[in-house]
Design a protein around this motif. Sequence first.
Motif, PDB file in Angstrom:
ATOM      1  N   GLU A 145       0.784  -1.233   0.000  1.00  0.00           N
ATOM      2  CA  GLU A 145       0.000   0.000   0.000  1.00  0.00           C
ATOM      3  C   GLU A 145       0.818   1.286   0.000  1.00  0.00           C
ATOM      4  OE1 GLU A 145      -3.123   0.224  -0.381  1.00  0.00           O
ATOM      5  OE2 GLU A 145      -3.716  -1.862  -0.148  1.00  0.00           O
ATOM      6  N   PHE A 146       1.580   1.486   1.053  1.00  0.00           N
ATOM      7  CA  PHE A 146       2.090   2.833   1.300  1.00  0.00           C
ATOM      8  C   PHE A 146       3.084   3.322   0.257  1.00  0.00           C
ATOM      9  CE2 PHE A 146       1.124   3.042   6.117  1.00  0.00           C
ATOM     10  CZ  PHE A 146      -0.209   3.164   5.810  1.00  0.00           C
ATOM     11  N   GLY A 147       3.927   2.414  -0.230  1.00  0.00           N
ATOM     12  CA  GLY A 147       4.919   2.859  -1.210  1.00  0.00           C
ATOM     13  C   GLY A 147       4.242   3.525  -2.388  1.00  0.00           C
ATOM     14  N   VAL A 148       3.284   2.822  -2.994  1.00  0.00           N
ATOM     15  CA  VAL A 148       2.636   3.345  -4.192  1.00  0.00           C
ATOM     16  C   VAL A 148       1.687   4.490  -3.834  1.00  0.00           C
ATOM     17  CG1 VAL A 148       0.815   1.595  -4.140  1.00  0.00           C
ATOM     18  CG2 VAL A 148       1.392   2.727  -6.274  1.00  0.00           C
ATOM     19  N   LEU A 149       0.995   4.347  -2.712  1.00  0.00           N
ATOM     20  CA  LEU A 149      -0.004   5.367  -2.361  1.00  0.00           C
ATOM     21  C   LEU A 149       0.660   6.714  -2.063  1.00  0.00           C
ATOM     22  CD1 LEU A 149      -3.040   5.423  -2.088  1.00  0.00           C
ATOM     23  CD2 LEU A 149      -2.768   5.067   0.366  1.00  0.00           C
ATOM     24  N   LEU A 150       1.729   6.676  -1.273  1.00  0.00           N
ATOM     25  CA  LEU A 150       2.388   7.945  -0.936  1.00  0.00           C
ATOM     26  C   LEU A 150       3.010   8.585  -2.168  1.00  0.00           C
ATOM     27  CD1 LEU A 150       4.021   7.084   2.494  1.00  0.00           C
ATOM     28  CD2 LEU A 150       2.134   8.647   2.050  1.00  0.00           C
ATOM     29  N   ALA A 151       3.655   7.766  -2.986  1.00  0.00           N
ATOM     30  CA  ALA A 151       4.260   8.327  -4.198  1.00  0.00           C
ATOM     31  C   ALA A 151       3.179   8.930  -5.091  1.00  0.00           C
ATOM     32  CB  ALA A 151       5.031   7.247  -4.945  1.00  0.00           C
ATOM     33  N   MET A 181       3.021   9.468 -20.890  1.00  0.00           N
ATOM     34  CA  MET A 181       4.086   8.469 -20.969  1.00  0.00           C
ATOM     35  C   MET A 181       5.108   8.689 -19.857  1.00  0.00           C
ATOM     36  SD  MET A 181       3.458   6.818 -23.788  1.00  0.00           S
ATOM     37  CE  MET A 181       4.669   6.403 -24.968  1.00  0.00           C
ATOM     38  N   ALA A 182       5.460   9.945 -19.647  1.00  0.00           N
ATOM     39  CA  ALA A 182       6.449  10.237 -18.613  1.00  0.00           C
ATOM     40  C   ALA A 182       5.945   9.763 -17.257  1.00  0.00           C
ATOM     41  CB  ALA A 182       6.736  11.731 -18.573  1.00  0.00           C
ATOM     42  N   MET A 183       4.663  10.002 -16.982  1.00  0.00           N
ATOM     43  CA  MET A 183       4.117   9.568 -15.695  1.00  0.00           C
ATOM     44  C   MET A 183       4.101   8.047 -15.605  1.00  0.00           C
ATOM     45  SD  MET A 183       3.219  11.743 -13.423  1.00  0.00           S
ATOM     46  CE  MET A 183       1.716  11.483 -12.532  1.00  0.00           C
ATOM     47  N   LEU A 184       3.768   7.375 -16.728  1.00  0.00           N
ATOM     48  CA  LEU A 184       3.712   5.911 -16.702  1.00  0.00           C
ATOM     49  C   LEU A 184       5.081   5.322 -16.376  1.00  0.00           C
ATOM     50  CD1 LEU A 184       1.364   5.081 -19.699  1.00  0.00           C
ATOM     51  CD2 LEU A 184       0.950   4.705 -17.272  1.00  0.00           C
ATOM     52  N   ILE A 185       6.133   6.002 -16.798  1.00  0.00           N
ATOM     53  CA  ILE A 185       7.475   5.510 -16.489  1.00  0.00           C
ATOM     54  C   ILE A 185       7.887   5.926 -15.079  1.00  0.00           C
ATOM     55  CG2 ILE A 185       9.908   5.706 -17.141  1.00  0.00           C
ATOM     56  CD1 ILE A 185       8.889   6.166 -20.013  1.00  0.00           C
ATOM     57  N   THR A 186       7.516   7.171 -14.726  1.00  0.00           N
ATOM     58  CA  THR A 186       7.992   7.753 -13.480  1.00  0.00           C
ATOM     59  C   THR A 186       7.413   7.112 -12.231  1.00  0.00           C
ATOM     60  OG1 THR A 186       8.209   9.868 -14.556  1.00  0.00           O
ATOM     61  CG2 THR A 186       8.078   9.900 -12.198  1.00  0.00           C
ATOM     62  N   LEU A 187       6.087   6.956 -12.226  1.00  0.00           N
ATOM     63  CA  LEU A 187       5.463   6.559 -10.964  1.00  0.00           C
ATOM     64  C   LEU A 187       5.904   5.167 -10.502  1.00  0.00           C
ATOM     65  CD1 LEU A 187       3.741   7.518  -8.681  1.00  0.00           C
ATOM     66  CD2 LEU A 187       1.730   6.687  -9.833  1.00  0.00           C
ATOM     67  N   PRO A 188       6.006   4.156 -11.394  1.00  0.00           N
ATOM     68  CA  PRO A 188       6.514   2.867 -10.911  1.00  0.00           C
ATOM     69  C   PRO A 188       7.914   2.988 -10.310  1.00  0.00           C
ATOM     70  CG  PRO A 188       5.475   2.583 -13.028  1.00  0.00           C
ATOM     71  CD  PRO A 188       5.502   4.053 -12.767  1.00  0.00           C
ATOM     72  N   LEU A 189       8.769   3.798 -10.954  1.00  0.00           N
ATOM     73  CA  LEU A 189      10.123   3.969 -10.411  1.00  0.00           C
ATOM     74  C   LEU A 189      10.080   4.640  -9.043  1.00  0.00           C
ATOM     75  CD1 LEU A 189      12.083   5.028 -13.614  1.00  0.00           C
ATOM     76  CD2 LEU A 189      12.132   2.840 -12.414  1.00  0.00           C
ATOM     77  N   LEU A 190       9.257   5.684  -8.937  1.00  0.00           N
ATOM     78  CA  LEU A 190       9.160   6.368  -7.652  1.00  0.00           C
ATOM     79  C   LEU A 190       8.552   5.456  -6.594  1.00  0.00           C
ATOM     80  CD1 LEU A 190       8.087  10.022  -8.507  1.00  0.00           C
ATOM     81  CD2 LEU A 190      10.270   9.216  -7.639  1.00  0.00           C
ATOM     82  N   THR A 191       7.617   4.610  -7.036  1.00  0.00           N
ATOM     83  CA  THR A 191       7.020   3.656  -6.106  1.00  0.00           C
ATOM     84  C   THR A 191       8.100   2.753  -5.525  1.00  0.00           C
ATOM     85  OG1 THR A 191       4.963   3.669  -7.307  1.00  0.00           O
ATOM     86  CG2 THR A 191       5.368   1.770  -5.918  1.00  0.00           C
ATOM     87  N   PHE A 192       8.987   2.286  -6.422  1.00  0.00           N
ATOM     88  CA  PHE A 192      10.080   1.435  -5.970  1.00  0.00           C
ATOM     89  C   PHE A 192      10.958   2.179  -4.959  1.00  0.00           C
ATOM     90  CE2 PHE A 192      14.274  -0.572  -6.690  1.00  0.00           C
ATOM     91  CZ  PHE A 192      13.945  -1.836  -6.229  1.00  0.00           C
ATOM     92  N   LYS A 239      -0.264  -1.365  -9.227  1.00  0.00           N
ATOM     93  CA  LYS A 239      -1.196  -0.240  -9.152  1.00  0.00           C
ATOM     94  C   LYS A 239      -0.585   1.039  -9.701  1.00  0.00           C
ATOM     95  CE  LYS A 239      -1.983  -1.175  -4.697  1.00  0.00           C
ATOM     96  NZ  LYS A 239      -2.510  -1.057  -3.334  1.00  0.00           N
ATOM     97  N   ALA A 240       0.762   1.088  -9.719  1.00  0.00           N
ATOM     98  CA  ALA A 240       1.418   2.348 -10.070  1.00  0.00           C
ATOM     99  C   ALA A 240       1.034   2.869 -11.459  1.00  0.00           C
ATOM    100  CB  ALA A 240       2.931   2.208  -9.944  1.00  0.00           C
ATOM    101  N   PRO A 241       1.078   2.041 -12.520  1.00  0.00           N
ATOM    102  CA  PRO A 241       0.729   2.589 -13.838  1.00  0.00           C
ATOM    103  C   PRO A 241      -0.706   3.099 -13.892  1.00  0.00           C
ATOM    104  CG  PRO A 241       1.677   0.402 -14.037  1.00  0.00           C
ATOM    105  CD  PRO A 241       1.484   0.644 -12.586  1.00  0.00           C
ATOM    106  N   VAL A 242      -1.613   2.406 -13.192  1.00  0.00           N
ATOM    107  CA  VAL A 242      -3.006   2.843 -13.202  1.00  0.00           C
ATOM    108  C   VAL A 242      -3.125   4.228 -12.573  1.00  0.00           C
ATOM    109  CG1 VAL A 242      -5.341   2.291 -12.459  1.00  0.00           C
ATOM    110  CG2 VAL A 242      -3.738   0.457 -13.029  1.00  0.00           C
TER     111      VAL A 242
END
Lengths: 372, 272
Positions: A209-215, A260-271, A315-318
Amino acid sequence: MSTQWVDYQEGELAIEGEWTLAHYSQLKAAIASLPAQAGQVHEVNLENLRAIDTAGAALLVELLGAERVGDVHAWAPSLSAERQALLARVAQAMSMSLAPKPVSESWWHAMLAMLGQQVEALWHQQLQLMGFTGLVVATFARILWHPRRWRITAIVAHIQQSGFNAVPIVALLTFMVGAVVAFLGATVLRNFGATIYTIDLVAFSFLREFGVLLAAILLAGRTASAFTAQLGSMKANEEIDALRTQGLDPIELLVLPRVMAMLITLPLLTFVGMLSGLAGGAMVASLSLDIALSQFIGTLERDIAVTHFLLGLSKAPVFAFVIALIGCLEGFKVKGSAQSVGEHTTSSVVQSIFMVILLDALAALFFMEMGW
Amino acid sequence: MSDRQTKHKTADQEPVISVRGLVNRFGDNVVHDNLNLDVLPGEILGIVGGSGSGKSVLLRSIVGLKRPDEGRVEVFGQALDSLDSQQRSQMERRFGVLFQRGALFSSLNLQENIALPLIEHARLSRSDAEYLARVKLSLVGLPASAALQSPESLSGGMVKRAALARALALDPDVLFLDEPTAGLDPISAAAFDELLVTLRDALRFSVFLVTHDLDTLYSSCDRVAVISQKRVLAAGTLDEIAATQDDWVQAYFHGPRGRAAQQAASTHHLQE
Ligand SMILES: Nc1ncnc2c1ncn2[C@@H]1O[C@H](COP(=O)(O)OP(=O)(O)O)[C@@H](O)[C@H]1O
Ligand SMILES: [Mg+2]
């Protein structure tokens, strides 16, 4: 009847002194104290009028009527030509109707209307969002086979602005939340002598939850607002219309690179968020719970299945897609003013945070039902 | 026109605005270099110059929006930056400024835009201020229905007129107009010129008028200042300017448009 400004005798009205903006309220009071028929008086004397500006002229027109002041040259030939011209000009302006159409409604009528408008606006907003999603997906499908139109430069620039530059804040925030969760877990679990499960608590909450949600919430505040303000000012400046008339597609040029930038960015930031959340937990564990770092990592490896990580990451790409779409769509809705840019920027942040949390709750339900 | 010029022959009067040795730079880009200019009481001074020659920057330096890099700008005998904030606000009340792009407040409708200075400075009640605002809107030729419209729903020409109404709101002593007739149709532009002269004659304010409109120059300006090569190349009556030996000035006043405007002005004058 005589004041500093007007002198009214039977059949004669003398206008005196300085009829200027500085004395507007005194002049108005003086006019109000005149008897009603004063304006129709036979003889008007402007000889002692020392100064007059447009405000004073407007009051004089109100007192004497536009028609009479318009003919000022006929009845006050001794007045200087410039003042005659001013009075005539103001009289001409005021002979047109000045009152805008009154808008009056009863309060309950207005309230019902507002309720209806808001419900309808909400419905429209959802429709627009779905339509916009379709448009973006269709545009994406169209350019997919033309790598030349992928706008790599723009995508990389947006990755830097919305992703790379956000790494420190995401890392810091998740680190601190990780530490807080570990403290909470330790406090509650100590009563059962199970402080060791603090590790599981931190790991589960951050991976799922928190990793993806906070990012996602951070990006909704940081990037959705930026997208809306950028596109909104372009819209207000007619730049988007200029693109369209040149046969260029604003969706392809402006929206897709951002999505596209967000689709790449958010998974990385989630990590990044997951890692630094775990780091925060590990720090608290080693400093105040006497759980060594090696033990922390060992437990992670043994107890925590990789599915949790994948579920969280899925969940990140969504979220990224929804945040980028709302940010861009609100930007396109801006109507030509600074006020409107502000309103839509606020709306885009509120909507995207709301949607992120709503989707996250739905996903949690779904994963639970599936037993993942 | 010539009788108005003699009527306003004011060379011996104290200037309302005096600019001495003004230097303005943006980085390496020197916009003004040792520029001198006077605006006399009650005159309409036309400012001409090529696009990008620094007319708007000059206006901004005079009204105190841009601090000069060197030199002195005095308004009514005082330098703006020597005043404390109270005195400065008093001084700024005496200015009316029409910005090149209108700069109407987008969160207010037109009548509120014009009523704002009346409420804040002249301390009128809201209803009085809005009434006067509608008079001013009508004076500049906007219909009553425009009073409640918001600026973003107006055409470019309507924005210019509303901005003029706002500049005139406090019946200023000096009016600064940055290309007021650009974007107006010729009929409205002529009406604008006439309104400006009528108000100036009655209220005796000075006008600093940046314009490219040759008809405006010929029909309403008492003097003209040409800005070129980072300074005021020449200032004087139109006839004096038109006789200046400078390629840009010659091309400006004796090109096809210049000749047409001059002809129109002189036939108009003969008919009077
Ligand atoms: N805020 C600014 N920053 C940098 N350069 C500026 C700025 N404002 C004006 N300039 C420069 O000053 C010069 C004169 O501009 P301006 O006064 O607007 O020209 P105009 O005579 O057409 O009104 C131009 O070269 C412009 O690039
Ligand atoms: Mg300019």
